[in-house]
Write a protein that holds these residues in place. Structure first.
Motif, PDB file in Angstrom:
ATOM      1  N   PRO A 231       0.811  -1.225   0.000  1.00 35.30           N
ATOM      2  CA  PRO A 231       0.000   0.000   0.000  1.00 35.30           C
ATOM      3  C   PRO A 231       0.842   1.272   0.000  1.00 35.30           C
ATOM      4  N   ALA A 232       2.000   1.238   0.655  1.00 34.97           N
ATOM      5  CA  ALA A 232       2.858   2.422   0.714  1.00 34.97           C
ATOM      6  C   ALA A 232       3.594   2.681  -0.601  1.00 34.97           C
ATOM      7  N   LEU A 233       3.722   1.639  -1.427  1.00 37.78           N
ATOM      8  CA  LEU A 233       4.427   1.765  -2.710  1.00 37.78           C
ATOM      9  C   LEU A 233       3.572   1.132  -3.809  1.00 37.78           C
ATOM     10  N   PRO A 234       2.394   1.685  -4.036  1.00 42.02           N
ATOM     11  CA  PRO A 234       1.453   1.034  -4.957  1.00 42.02           C
ATOM     12  C   PRO A 234       1.930   0.958  -6.403  1.00 42.02           C
ATOM     13  N   ASN A 235       2.839   1.839  -6.796  1.00 39.06           N
ATOM     14  CA  ASN A 235       3.319   1.852  -8.181  1.00 39.06           C
ATOM     15  C   ASN A 235       4.578   1.027  -8.391  1.00 39.06           C
ATOM     16  N   VAL A 236       5.073   0.416  -7.315  1.00 40.71           N
ATOM     17  CA  VAL A 236       6.274  -0.419  -7.433  1.00 40.71           C
ATOM     18  C   VAL A 236       5.841  -1.872  -7.613  1.00 40.71           C
ATOM     19  N   PRO A 237       6.207  -2.497  -8.726  1.00 44.30           N
ATOM     20  CA  PRO A 237       5.769  -3.872  -8.980  1.00 44.30           C
ATOM     21  C   PRO A 237       6.482  -4.883  -8.087  1.00 44.30           C
ATOM     22  N   THR A 238       5.933  -6.074  -8.031  1.00 41.88           N
ATOM     23  CA  THR A 238       6.597  -7.173  -7.329  1.00 41.88           C
ATOM     24  C   THR A 238       7.721  -7.713  -8.205  1.00 41.88           C
ATOM     25  N   VAL A 239       8.568  -8.545  -7.619  1.00 45.48           N
ATOM     26  CA  VAL A 239       9.640  -9.187  -8.374  1.00 45.48           C
ATOM     27  C   VAL A 239       9.061 -10.026  -9.506  1.00 45.48           C
ATOM     28  N   ALA A 240       7.941 -10.696  -9.245  1.00 47.05           N
ATOM     29  CA  ALA A 240       7.310 -11.514 -10.284  1.00 47.05           C
ATOM     30  C   ALA A 240       6.866 -10.647 -11.455  1.00 47.05           C
ATOM     31  N   GLU A 241       6.319  -9.477 -11.147  1.00 43.80           N
ATOM     32  CA  GLU A 241       5.838  -8.579 -12.197  1.00 43.80           C
ATOM     33  C   GLU A 241       6.988  -7.901 -12.940  1.00 43.80           C
ATOM     34  N   ALA A 242       7.965  -7.407 -12.191  1.00 41.96           N
ATOM     35  CA  ALA A 242       9.026  -6.589 -12.793  1.00 41.96           C
ATOM     36  C   ALA A 242      10.150  -7.405 -13.409  1.00 41.96           C
ATOM     37  N   CYS A 243      10.419  -8.568 -12.842  1.00 42.58           N
ATOM     38  CA  CYS A 243      11.603  -9.325 -13.242  1.00 42.58           C
ATOM     39  C   CYS A 243      11.273 -10.619 -13.975  1.00 42.58           C
TER      40      CYS A 243
END
Length: 328
Positions: A231-243
């Motif tokens: 919730p504090a970093l809603p625009n930061v993807p997870t490792v699964a999403e980003a990597c």
């Protein structure tokens, strides 16, 4: 008459220690000891907790950090103190689960020598880069490509050998089948300074102390090492999403512990007061939105904390084995 007076005075003096010992707890300042430097996530949380806890207990609550050896210096000190309710430790999964797997010999036992008091929250890690010093690392895929092109050319900072920030990087490298070069520092200040100076490329840091640099634009958050976005970093993807890697969770916990055999009335009172404080809307908002820490689910009893500790010791032993992480 004089003799009777002297005898009475002697009896009164002898009774003073007993009276002092029977005084209701607490009747003098309480110390919360941390195992990491000022400015670390543990220090930030402990100081935020100390003020309302002091009001609730009616005595000063002070924070004292004795950093070194991945928190072992503080742990050893606390483990050897009397369980009188005037010294607690702000422990972590690092100090009381990871270290049990990393160190062959510890001068204390992480379960036998401590009383789990109350769980304080789950703390995820976030993958950070310096956008000014490393403009070529815009995404997690950029980091993967650079690391695969030149094995061990990409360095990652940590807050110390065996710290959760070390193991988070080791887990990431194992999952991505990469060779990253680990550069340990002594605590949070040195590690974040190395990233800001461009001395290291990546830092898999805890969310709490990362929020300020992220919000100020000093670092870029590429991915959170948790199964879901925060919730504090809603625009930061997870490792699964980003990597494009399997879902990863390197979250650790914060918790309050005391020396072994803390008297039950003190244990119950401290557990109740801390639970009440961290359950208030104001404190929960600070944890979730400011520190990206997930508060524990209620009820949060000492017994549940003890079960969490036991499960985490087994969990991190496996992580250490698979990652091959070691301490010098």
């Amino acid at each position: 008459m004089i003799r009777r007076t002297l005898i009475a005075a002697a009896f009164a003096a002898a009774a003073l220690p007993a009276i002092a010992q029977d005084a209701p707890w607490p009747n003098r300042p309480i110390t919360i000891m941390g195992g990491f430097p000022n400015g670390a996530g543990t220090d930030i949380y402990a100081r935020r907790l100390a003020e309302p806890l002091s009001r609730a207990l009616g005595v000063p609550v002070v924070v004292d950090n004795r950093s070194g050896a991945g928190g072992n210096i503080a742990s050893e000190y606390v483990s050897k103190q009397p369980a009188d309710g005037y010294l607690f430790m702000f422990g972590t999964a690092g100090t009381h689960a990871i270290n049990a797997a990393l160190y062959r010999r510890l001068p204390f036992n992480v379960t036998r020598d401590f009383t789990p008091v109350v769980l304080l929250g789950d703390v995820p890690n976030v993958m950070l880069v310096n956008p000014e010093k490393r403009p070529n690392l815009q995404t997690c895929q950029d980091v993967l490509a650079a690391a695969r092109a030149r094995p061990q050319a990409i360095t990652y900072a940590s807050t110390g050998n065996g710290a959760s920030t070390h193991l988070a990087g080791a887990q990431f490298a194992t999952a991505a089948n990469l060779q990253l070069l680990h550069v340990p520092y002594r605590g949070q200040p040195g590690a974040i300074a190395s990233l800001l100076a461009g001395d290291t490329d990546v830092f898999f840091n805890q969310t709490g102390p990362s929020m300020g640099p992220i919000q100020q634009g000093q670092v870029r958050a590429l991915a959170v090492l948790s199964r879901e976005r925060l919730p504090a970093l809603p625009n930061v993807p997870t490792v699964a999403e980003a990597c494009g890697l399997p879902p990863m969770d390197t979250s650790t916990w914060y918790g309050l512990l005391a020396p072994a055999n803390l008297p039950a009335p003190i244990l119950q009172r401290m557990n109740a007061e801390v639970n009440r404080i961290i359950s208030t809307p104001e404190f929960r908002t600070w944890l979730i939105e400011n520190q990206a820490i997930t508060p524990p689910a209620a009820p949060n009893s000492p017994e549940q904390f003890r079960e969490t500790l036991a499960a985490d010791i087994a969990r991190w032993a496996e992580v250490v084995r698979v990652s091959g992480a070691t301490v010098d």
